[in-house]
Every structure is written in structure tokens, then in C-alpha cells.
Design a protein around this motif. Structure first.
Motif, PDB file in Angstrom:
ATOM      1  N   VAL A  22       0.983  -0.903  -0.172  1.00  0.00           N
ATOM      2  CA  VAL A  22       0.052  -0.669  -0.072  1.00  0.00           C
ATOM      3  C   VAL A  22       0.668   0.987   0.255  1.00  0.00           C
ATOM      4  O   VAL A  22       2.041   1.410   0.887  1.00  0.00           O
ATOM      5  N   PRO A  23       0.414   1.990  -1.026  1.00  0.00           N
ATOM      6  CA  PRO A  23       0.923   3.389  -0.846  1.00  0.00           C
ATOM      7  C   PRO A  23       0.815   4.508   0.347  1.00  0.00           C
ATOM      8  O   PRO A  23       0.408   4.134   0.953  1.00  0.00           O
ATOM      9  N   VAL A 391      -7.123 -10.083 -12.059  1.00  0.00           N
ATOM     10  CA  VAL A 391      -7.934  -8.908 -12.019  1.00  0.00           C
ATOM     11  C   VAL A 391      -7.730  -7.821 -10.893  1.00  0.00           C
ATOM     12  O   VAL A 391      -7.239  -6.560 -11.047  1.00  0.00           O
ATOM     13  N   LEU A 392      -7.375  -8.350  -9.829  1.00  0.00           N
ATOM     14  CA  LEU A 392      -6.827  -7.037  -8.805  1.00  0.00           C
ATOM     15  C   LEU A 392      -5.328  -7.025  -9.269  1.00  0.00           C
ATOM     16  O   LEU A 392      -5.446  -5.948  -8.977  1.00  0.00           O
ATOM     17  N   SER A 393      -5.049  -7.916  -9.132  1.00  0.00           N
ATOM     18  CA  SER A 393      -3.012  -7.664  -9.135  1.00  0.00           C
ATOM     19  C   SER A 393      -3.146  -7.024 -10.691  1.00  0.00           C
ATOM     20  O   SER A 393      -1.486  -6.322 -10.811  1.00  0.00           O
ATOM     21  N   LEU A 399      -7.104  -2.249  -5.839  1.00  0.00           N
ATOM     22  CA  LEU A 399      -6.046  -3.061  -4.778  1.00  0.00           C
ATOM     23  C   LEU A 399      -5.801  -2.447  -3.554  1.00  0.00           C
ATOM     24  O   LEU A 399      -6.468  -2.248  -2.028  1.00  0.00           O
ATOM     25  N   TRP A 400      -4.630  -1.451  -3.709  1.00  0.00           N
ATOM     26  CA  TRP A 400      -4.457  -0.308  -2.409  1.00  0.00           C
ATOM     27  C   TRP A 400      -5.619  -0.076  -2.001  1.00  0.00           C
ATOM     28  O   TRP A 400      -5.821   0.112  -0.294  1.00  0.00           O
ATOM     29  N   THR A 401      -6.781   0.118  -3.141  1.00  0.00           N
ATOM     30  CA  THR A 401      -7.870   1.184  -1.943  1.00  0.00           C
ATOM     31  C   THR A 401      -8.778   0.428  -1.259  1.00  0.00           C
ATOM     32  O   THR A 401      -9.697   1.064  -0.234  1.00  0.00           O
TER      33      THR A 401
END
Length: 456
Positions: A22-23, A391-393, A399-401
Motif C-alpha cells: 500500500v502506498p 483482476v486485482l493484481s 487493490l490499494w483502495t
């Protein structure tokens, strides 16, 4: 589907730390929102309790209750799950070795993460689909219980959920700290011991043993407190209910805090254990224990780390609950159990934040392997490796959200639940000051969760 990635995943279990981190900006924004909403809820929101576990909810049509209680439907689901377990067992014994086998994906992905998703949606399903319970019924042991109760011992009330807590700890140890989490032999051994203990316990204590000691049944029960459906205790009908009214119905029994501490602490340790700092620490020190092989020395260090994380969660929550001001000694003693349900949203939020991509993507890979259980090149049910969609990768910003949202929403719901419960338990003059320790503890969980997702 890349076998290298799959091997890495199954060797670890289902650890979400191989996702992109996650950023930092996402983590800070999420933590800031969590902190702001926490203070707003405690200081400015409602002054009287709004959630009541005794609210009846809205009864669904009578046919829904009849369908749920139908022996035909229940036996159909039970036997389908039992046959699925047999299918997986055949794949485990006669199928390909290593990451191409379906067993690790079923065990670590479909069971551990999928059970949460289904239980949150519809309720505590494991008591219906548990293969061990089904085997117990197929052996005719329920009739034996009814016919001769004198041969059974009463389940000790002081045990509560402690057997389930130790069972969950054994599962997460296998996944996160054992020398080879992806080993088919290790998983098969774990499942064999689990099955034997469940059947022996039921033989001694009756079916109540499953409800108290089966780690997956208690796991399903806990997370199902967020489900929008429950049974009306007065009419017996299935009702739609506000999950916030449903959440406090988590039974308060010995060991309930330990169960939730294992679930939350192990998920946090999963992130931490994949950090470069911890991996370097294990690599440096595992060779310095001459009595053990390097693999078992590393396992010992990871075991210590896992126990520390679980203990920190359990001790901090217990201490924060006990630090609540304005109550007498008897109420203070009961507070950890009375507030334990407020940890459930954090557990569910962090599990989804940590493992969602594995449920979606590794779950697809597992279903493909189940379509070819013996590694013969079959494509049963029309499944093929090319059907897997990552789909998420492929959408890391989404994904982060989702990750940050799950942690923050889980925290906010937990604080609201704890605050509402505190309003019922604390005298009016201590309703704000008495919650400060618990509020700070939950904020600490949130910052730690977001930091671990970022640091992973």
C-alpha cells in the motif's frame, strides 16, 4: 497461471504480503480518517445506546425459514461439502505433488478466507457444511447421544472457546511458522489430527464439543456476527437485522478474547513476517542454533514472533478493557468479554485487506486444479488455467483502495460498536473518559495494520 508464483504462495500459505504494498500516502490518509472519525464518534456522536441485540429484526417470508430448516436442504449441503472434502482428499493422496496439488489452495484459501466471506454474508455455515460433523451424523452418533446421554460428560463451562483458540493457533502456526507450510504431508497430518480430536471430543462431550472446540466453527460463528440475517429467538423465524444489532450477540464465554486475538494477531504477523527486516533477522539467527536444523531454527523464531503478536493483541485489548473507569470490580472483570465483539470488525476488515486478492485469484487457480485433481490433463467443469483472471493484481490502485478501506471501515465499525456497548455498561459521568484506553488501543491497531500493509 505461473507456477513460480503459485509455489511461492502455497509455500507460505495465503500471505497477502506478496501483493504490491500500500502506498504511504494511502496509509496516512486512511489512518488520518480513522483517527478523525474515532474522536468524532466518541466525543460528538450519540449519547445513548442505539444498538440492541434483543431487537427482533424484520421477519423474512415464512418459506425462507422453512427452506433453511428443511432437512432435505441441510443434508444436501452437508453431503455436498462432504463429497467435496472427499474429492480434495483424493487429490491430496493421488494428485500431483507440490504447488500443482489442489489441497493447499483449498486449505489456505477457500477454507480460511472463503469461510469468512460466506459467513459474513449468510451466517455461521460451518455448523451445516462441516465434513466432520457430517461424518459424525453419518455414523449415527447423534442418535447415540439422544439414546444414552449417561455415557457423555458435560462440557466444562470454564473451557469455553479455549480449545478452539488453540486449534486456530495450530492452524496459523502451520501456515506462518512451520518449516514447510506448503507440504502436503504437513497439511494432511494437521487435518488427520484435527479430525481425530473433533471425533474424540464429540464422543466424550457430545455435539456441543463441535460448537465450542472446532476452530473453524467458532471462526465462522465469530465473523457471522456481522451477517445481516439471524434467527429470531422468540419466533424461530429467519429475520433481516442490522449487523450492528447482531454484532453484540457474540456469546461471552471464556476464551473469546483469545480466539479474536489469534485471528487478528496472526494476520498482523503474516504481514510483519514478510518484511525484509524480519526475514533478515531469521536468516541471520537461524544458523546460530546448533541443536536444530536451519529450517526448524527458523521455524522456532517465527513461532516466537507469532506468539508475541497474538499475545500483544490479547494483552492490550484485555488491559484497555480493564482500564475502563467508573465501574466496580465485578463489571471490570467482565468487560474484556463484554467488549470482545468489537474486535470482530477489525478482524474481518484486516482479513479481507490482507487476503482478498488470494481469495479472488488463488481461489480461481485452486478451482482449476480441482478440475484436474489427479494431474492427468483433465478439464472437468470446463475449467482451464487460461480462465484465471488476475483482476486485482492487474489493477493495483483498486487493490490499494480496497486494502485501506477494509482496515479503516473495520476500525470505524469496531469503535462504534465498543462505544455503543460502553454506553450501556458505564455510568454517565464516565462514558467518555472511561473509553479513552480502548479508543487509543483501537487507533493503535489501525495504524499498525496500515503500517504493516505498507511495510509488507
Amino acid at each position: 497461471m505461473t507456477s513460480g508464483v503459485s509455489a511461492q504462495v502455497l509455500a507460505h500459505g495465503v500471505g497477502g504480503s506478496t501483493d504490491l504494498p500500500v502506498p504511504l500516502s494511502f496509509a496516512l490518509i486512511g489512518a488520518a480518517w480513522a483517527l478523525t472519525v474515532t474522536f468524532a464518534v466518541v466525543a460528538l456522536a450519540w449519547k445513548t445506546p442505539r444498538f440492541d441485540p434483543d431487537k427482533p429484526g424484520r421477519d423474512l417470508p415464512i418459506w425462507v425459514t422453512r427452506a433453511v430448516d428443511s432437512p432435505v436442504l441441510r443434508w444436501t449441503l452437508s453431503l455436498a461439502a462432504y463429497l467435496f472434502a472427499v474429492w480434495v482428499a483424493v487429490a491430496a493422496v493421488f494428485g500431483p505433488s507440490g504447488s500443482d496439488n489442489a489441497l493447499p489452495g483449498v486449505f489456505y484459501v477457500l477454507l480460511w478466507v472463503g469461510l469468512v466471506a460466506v459467513s459474513v454474508l449468510v451466517g455461521p455455515v460451518w455448523r451445516v457444511i462441516s465434513p466432520v460433523r457430517t461424518l459424525w451424523r453419518l455414523l449415527g452418533m447423534t442418535r447415540w447421544e439422544t439414546a444414552d446421554r449417561s455415557t457423555l460428560r458435560r462440557y466444562p463451562m470454564t473451557w469455553g472457546y479455549w480449545p478452539a483458540a488453540f486449534g486456530l493457533l495450530a492452524f496459523v502456526w502451520l501456515e506462518l511458522a512451520s518449516p514447510d507450510a506448503g507440504s502436503l504431508a504437513a497439511i494432511n497430518s494437521w487435518l488427520f489430527v484435527y479430525t481425530v480430536l473433533m471425533l474424540l471430543g464429540a464422543f466424550v462431550f457430545g455435539s456441543q464439543w463441535f460448537a465450542r472446540a472446532d476452530p473453524f466453527e467458532v471462526y465462522s460463528l465469530a465473523v457471522s456476527r456481522l451477517a445481516p440475517f439471524r434467527r429470531n429467538p422468540e419466533t424461530g423465524r429467519i429475520t433481516a437485522i442490522n449487523p450492528m444489532d447482531h454484532l453484540p450477540t457474540m456469546p461471552v464465554r471464556p476464551g473469546v478474547v483469545a480466539v479474536l486475538a489469534v485471528l487478528l494477531g496472526s494476520t498482523a504477523f503474516d504481514s510483519f513476517s514478510q518484511s525484509p527486516v524480519f526475514r533478515d533477522f531469521v536468516d541471520r539467527h537461524s544458523a546460530s542454533l546448533p541443536v536444530l536444523s536451519e529450517a526448524w531454527a527458523a521455524s522456532l523464531l517465527r513461532t516466537v514472533g507469532l506468539v508475541v503478536f497474538v499475545s500483544v493483541v490479547g494483552v492490550t485489548f484485555w488491559a484497555a478493557a480493564r482500564a475502563t473507569g467508573g465501574v466496580n470490580a465485578d463489571v471490570r472483570r467482565r468487560l474484556p468479554g463484554e467488549l470482545a465483539h468489537s474486535l470482530i470488525p477489525i478482524v474481518v476488515g484486516y482479513i479481507f485487506a490482507h487476503y482478498l486478492s488470494y481469495l479472488v485469484e488463488r481461489g480461481q487457480e485452486t478451482m482449476v486444479r480441482l478440475g484436474d485433481p489427479l494431474g492427468r490433463g483433465w478439464h472437468l467443469f470446463g475449467l482451464d488455467s487460461t480462465d484465471v483472471v488476475y483482476v486485482l493484481s492487474q489493477n493495483p490502485s483498486v487493490l490499494w483502495t480496497i486494502k485501506v478501506s477494509c482496515v479503516v471501515i473495520g476500525h470505524i465499525v469496531a469503535v462504534i460498536a465498543a462505544h455503543d456497548r460502553a454506553l450501556r455498561l458505564l455510568p454517565r459521568r464516565n462514558q467518555i473518559s472511561g473509553q479513552l484506553a480502548m479508543m487509543l488501543t483501537m487507533v493503535g491497531y489501525t495504524f499498525t495494520g496500515l503500517y504493516l500493509l505498507f511495510g509488507g
